[in-house]
Design a protein around this motif. Structure first.
Motif, PDB file in Angstrom:
ATOM      1  N   GLY A   1       0.854  -1.288   0.063  1.00  0.00           N
ATOM      2  CA  GLY A   1      -0.154  -0.148  -0.106  1.00  0.00           C
ATOM      3  C   GLY A   1       0.912   1.206  -0.175  1.00  0.00           C
ATOM      4  O   GLY A   1       0.518   2.171  -0.586  1.00  0.00           O
ATOM      5  N   LEU A   2       1.964   1.380   0.942  1.00  0.00           N
ATOM      6  CA  LEU A   2       2.778   2.375   0.812  1.00  0.00           C
ATOM      7  C   LEU A   2       3.457   2.719  -0.634  1.00  0.00           C
ATOM      8  O   LEU A   2       3.495   3.775  -1.074  1.00  0.00           O
ATOM      9  N   ARG A   3       3.917   1.686  -1.270  1.00  0.00           N
ATOM     10  CA  ARG A   3       4.411   1.817  -2.547  1.00  0.00           C
ATOM     11  C   ARG A   3       3.538   2.309  -3.537  1.00  0.00           C
ATOM     12  O   ARG A   3       3.582   3.120  -4.287  1.00  0.00           O
ATOM     13  N   LYS A   4       2.338   1.728  -3.501  1.00  0.00           N
ATOM     14  CA  LYS A   4       1.038   2.487  -4.540  1.00  0.00           C
ATOM     15  C   LYS A   4       1.066   3.896  -4.099  1.00  0.00           C
ATOM     16  O   LYS A   4       0.798   4.804  -5.028  1.00  0.00           O
ATOM     17  N   LEU A   5       0.864   4.282  -2.961  1.00  0.00           N
ATOM     18  CA  LEU A   5       0.702   5.530  -2.336  1.00  0.00           C
ATOM     19  C   LEU A   5       1.778   6.404  -3.070  1.00  0.00           C
ATOM     20  O   LEU A   5       1.555   7.530  -3.561  1.00  0.00           O
ATOM     21  N   LEU A   6       3.007   6.152  -2.740  1.00  0.00           N
ATOM     22  CA  LEU A   6       4.366   6.906  -3.189  1.00  0.00           C
ATOM     23  C   LEU A   6       4.288   7.110  -4.698  1.00  0.00           C
ATOM     24  O   LEU A   6       4.535   8.206  -5.287  1.00  0.00           O
ATOM     25  N   SER A   7       3.906   6.014  -5.299  1.00  0.00           N
ATOM     26  CA  SER A   7       4.004   6.046  -6.817  1.00  0.00           C
ATOM     27  C   SER A   7       2.766   7.095  -7.391  1.00  0.00           C
ATOM     28  O   SER A   7       3.101   7.590  -8.587  1.00  0.00           O
ATOM     29  N   ARG A   8       1.625   7.048  -6.938  1.00  0.00           N
ATOM     30  CA  ARG A   8       0.669   7.517  -7.304  1.00  0.00           C
ATOM     31  C   ARG A   8       0.104   9.014  -7.021  1.00  0.00           C
ATOM     32  O   ARG A   8      -0.597   9.759  -7.765  1.00  0.00           O
ATOM     33  N   SER A   9       0.874   9.459  -5.636  1.00  0.00           N
ATOM     34  CA  SER A   9       0.396  10.719  -5.380  1.00  0.00           C
ATOM     35  C   SER A   9       1.032  11.938  -5.717  1.00  0.00           C
ATOM     36  O   SER A   9       2.398  11.829  -6.016  1.00  0.00           O
ATOM     37  N   ASN A  10       0.492  13.072  -6.300  1.00  0.00           N
ATOM     38  CA  ASN A  10       1.226  14.101  -6.424  1.00  0.00           C
ATOM     39  C   ASN A  10       1.745  15.068  -5.229  1.00  0.00           C
ATOM     40  O   ASN A  10       2.740  15.744  -5.335  1.00  0.00           O
ATOM     41  N   VAL A  11       0.736  14.922  -4.199  1.00  0.00           N
ATOM     42  CA  VAL A  11       1.257  15.560  -3.029  1.00  0.00           C
ATOM     43  C   VAL A  11       1.497  14.490  -1.982  1.00  0.00           C
ATOM     44  O   VAL A  11       0.309  13.716  -1.670  1.00  0.00           O
ATOM     45  N   ILE A  12       2.321  14.298  -0.996  1.00  0.00           N
ATOM     46  CA  ILE A  12       2.513  13.237   0.008  1.00  0.00           C
ATOM     47  C   ILE A  12       2.616  14.055   1.315  1.00  0.00           C
ATOM     48  O   ILE A  12       3.386  14.744   1.566  1.00  0.00           O
ATOM     49  N   LEU A  13       1.767  13.572   2.311  1.00  0.00           N
ATOM     50  CA  LEU A  13       1.689  13.988   3.570  1.00  0.00           C
ATOM     51  C   LEU A  13       2.203  13.100   4.745  1.00  0.00           C
ATOM     52  O   LEU A  13       1.880  11.874   4.761  1.00  0.00           O
ATOM     53  N   LEU A  14       3.339  13.385   5.498  1.00  0.00           N
ATOM     54  CA  LEU A  14       3.562  12.436   6.540  1.00  0.00           C
ATOM     55  C   LEU A  14       3.099  12.930   7.965  1.00  0.00           C
ATOM     56  O   LEU A  14       3.245  14.040   8.455  1.00  0.00           O
ATOM     57  N   SER A  15       2.204  12.326   7.998  1.00  0.00           N
ATOM     58  CA  SER A  15       1.473  12.571   9.642  1.00  0.00           C
ATOM     59  C   SER A  15       1.125  11.278  10.294  1.00  0.00           C
ATOM     60  O   SER A  15       0.299  10.742  10.760  1.00  0.00           O
ATOM     61  N   VAL A  16       2.564  10.635  10.578  1.00  0.00           N
ATOM     62  CA  VAL A  16       2.465   9.378  11.235  1.00  0.00           C
ATOM     63  C   VAL A  16       3.236   9.611  12.517  1.00  0.00           C
ATOM     64  O   VAL A  16       4.266  10.440  12.373  1.00  0.00           O
ATOM     65  N   PRO A  17       2.996   8.621  13.678  1.00  0.00           N
ATOM     66  CA  PRO A  17       3.969   8.879  14.806  1.00  0.00           C
ATOM     67  C   PRO A  17       5.319   8.421  14.405  1.00  0.00           C
ATOM     68  O   PRO A  17       5.536   7.590  13.577  1.00  0.00           O
ATOM     69  N   LEU A  18       6.606   8.791  15.218  1.00  0.00           N
ATOM     70  CA  LEU A  18       7.846   8.471  15.018  1.00  0.00           C
ATOM     71  C   LEU A  18       7.899   7.446  16.034  1.00  0.00           C
ATOM     72  O   LEU A  18       7.957   7.412  17.235  1.00  0.00           O
ATOM     73  N   THR A  19       8.010   6.203  15.415  1.00  0.00           N
ATOM     74  CA  THR A  19       8.324   4.981  16.365  1.00  0.00           C
ATOM     75  C   THR A  19       9.387   4.202  15.656  1.00  0.00           C
ATOM     76  O   THR A  19      10.035   4.497  14.645  1.00  0.00           O
ATOM     77  N   LYS A  20       9.798   3.105  16.327  1.00  0.00           N
ATOM     78  CA  LYS A  20      10.945   2.160  15.739  1.00  0.00           C
ATOM     79  C   LYS A  20      10.523   1.539  14.410  1.00  0.00           C
ATOM     80  O   LYS A  20      11.447   1.324  13.574  1.00  0.00           O
ATOM     81  N   LEU A  21       9.085   1.389  14.194  1.00  0.00           N
ATOM     82  CA  LEU A  21       8.676   1.200  12.866  1.00  0.00           C
ATOM     83  C   LEU A  21       8.738   1.990  11.721  1.00  0.00           C
ATOM     84  O   LEU A  21       8.862   1.711  10.496  1.00  0.00           O
ATOM     85  N   THR A  22       8.570   3.237  12.127  1.00  0.00           N
ATOM     86  CA  THR A  22       8.489   4.285  10.892  1.00  0.00           C
ATOM     87  C   THR A  22       9.762   5.030  11.024  1.00  0.00           C
ATOM     88  O   THR A  22       9.768   5.799   9.931  1.00  0.00           O
TER      89      THR A  22
END
Lengths: 326, 326
Positions: B191-212
């Motif tokens: 899903g992330l790869r799909k989002l990154l490749s199709r978006s004209n504008v990308i917003l990062l609004s995710v918490p900073l964790t060891k996963l992100t």
């Protein structure tokens, strides 16, 4: 016989083909030396900026001219005082609403969030995060605030709609009695004063006419809240330049953001008479909001469509009330 | 006997009064030398940044500690690895959605409309309007474009809602299966790869964790459109600094706008390891979006309300999944 219409050099082939069903489409370069002979036969003009080769002498000779379709939404640059009364002039009304409306929101937010100022401050070496501890006035929260829109055409309505989505209260100065969902409508001089005094953000989205020129002067600025944000997406000359400069200097919490500039010698110029760019509470862009719509081809398509309305005997949209200009 | 809670020095009288109905409210300054004696009796902590006087030794002695309520929405700055498993930690989830969401829109529009760049260019003396004739890539029109939101919490949902109003297509990377009107939901790595490749504008609004942490690196940047706009409203360390710098240099049409910066030695700093501010396609503000919410008092009220939920035996909101951090 099809009527003759003169169109800009840069008009797309697609538009030429569409218009050719209704008219004989001519470009200056195609006419060459025959231009003078054909001028009296031209019935319609499609214009962006007014063509330089059409001076007052040429206009006088255009005996068949009946219709002028502008490609811009503003028509203040057209020589309305030289066009005979019989000529109907149309603005490209609504052609820029989305693109200029988006840009207006960019300026509102750039000013409210002080984005230009913050970026500039970091750039000039203020890289201590502690310096930026906020006073409550620094970053303006829009939700719950009042947005006053002066001129409720296509751009004004677009900005109003997004403002409602952002939880703002919207009031607008309108010319005609109408209804607009979620917008408190105000009218006339008293309405303007009410809008100026109660709004946190004020948008100028009104045409430049003899009635609106200089409509924001010292008195009007004094009516605004001391920390109001004034955004101009229409024309620089709606505001008295010296009064605005003095107001920005005297009221450091007041903010002005604009994409449009004052005219000098008949042409818009970025060289203002006062050093606005030295002020922290000024944001300026070089009149790119309208051109950002032009490159999409949308305004050309809409202008051509309106010209076809005229050519096919239907009522065109955006007919200019010339008494407001001349 | 009421449970003891330790609150920040700056907590408002109003909040102290509200909490006092359920607990004995203590501030460090009131305890003075008695702090060490009382530490083992404290059941709850309300914290903004983590108090300096609570080192690992003090934490070990807080035998009654059961609940920590953060005032920020991010909890990556809390010493989660030192807190015993019995301690429930809550983020101030949703407290910043409107204010940070508005700021995110300010950054999106500042980047799309190049407002900072245009203002800077005029300021540095480029005052010839003709210079600014647009190439189609200069001013990005948002209507009809795709906005990809990574992290669909309160801020992400706020930004999505305004994006729908602006006529954008919205897709979002979410953690849980859910429905969100007008938003195409994507999940996991694919899903992330799909989002990154199709978006004209990308917003990062995710918490900073060891996963992100570092989730946007060279590979992810390479998946994005060459003229994409990446906006970071969450935490600098979601992005690999060097990869981003190289990407901005190599792709002049790509734009990055951020309110948040990388950590150095455990603290966020505006002094990045690369000269981002020398790039025309970088916009930066000094982490003011969250603080612009703090000054409204809203986040304090919400955090206090959640603490009262805990104190009155109800289920608190925003419980942190500590396995994502430790």
């Amino acid at each position: 016989m099809k009527p003759k219409i003169l169109v800009p050099e840069g008009l797309s082939d697609e538009s030429v083909v569409r218009l050719s069903k209704y008219a004989e489409v001519l470009k200056e370069s195609q006419l060459g030396s025959r231009l003078d002979v054909i001028l009296p036969e031209i019935e319609c003009l499609l214009v962006f900026s007014w063509p330089r080769f059409l001076g007052s002498e040429q206009i006088r000779r255009m005996k068949s001219l009946k219709f002028v379709q502008g490609m811009m939404v503003g028509v203040n640059h057209l020589p309305l005082e030289q066009l005979p009364r019989r000529v109907v002039v149309c603005s490209n009304s609504g052609a820029y609403s989305t693109e200029v409306g988006e840009f207006a929101w960019g300026l509102i937010l750039a000013a409210a969030k002080k984005i230009v100022w913050f970026h500039g401050s970091i750039s000039s070496g203020n890289t201590d995060l502690g310096v930026y501890r906020l006073s409550p006035n620094d970053v303006v929260i829009l939700k719950g605030k009042t947005l006053g829109i002066i001129g409720l055409g296509g751009i004004g309505r677009y900005v109003a709609r997004l403002g409602i989505g952002a939880g703002m209260r919207i009031c607008a100065l309108a010319r005609r009695r109408r209804r607009e969902r979620g917008v408190v409508l105000l009218y006339g001089e008293a309405g303007l004063r009410k809008l100026l005094s109660r709004s946190n953000v004020i948008l100028l989205s009104v045409p430049l006419t003899k009635l609106t020129k200089g409509m924001i002067g010292k008195e009007e600025l004094a009516l605004m809240k001391r920390d109001a944000i004034l955004v101009n997406i229409a024309r620089g000359d709606l505001i008295e330049q010296e009064a605005l400069y003095n107001h920005l200097v005297a009221n450091p919490l007041f903010r002005y953001a604009t994409d449009v500039w004052w005219y000098e010698g008949g042409a818009e110029t970025l060289r203002a008479r006062f050093p606005f760019l030295s002020l922290h509470n000024f944001v300026g862009t070089p009149h790119v909001s309208g051109p950002s719509a032009v490159v999409t081809g949308g305004p050309e398509r809409l202008a051509v469509r309106n010209l076809i309305r005229y050519l096919s005997g239907r009522r065109p949209i955006g007919v200019v009330n010339r008494s407001e200009y001349v």
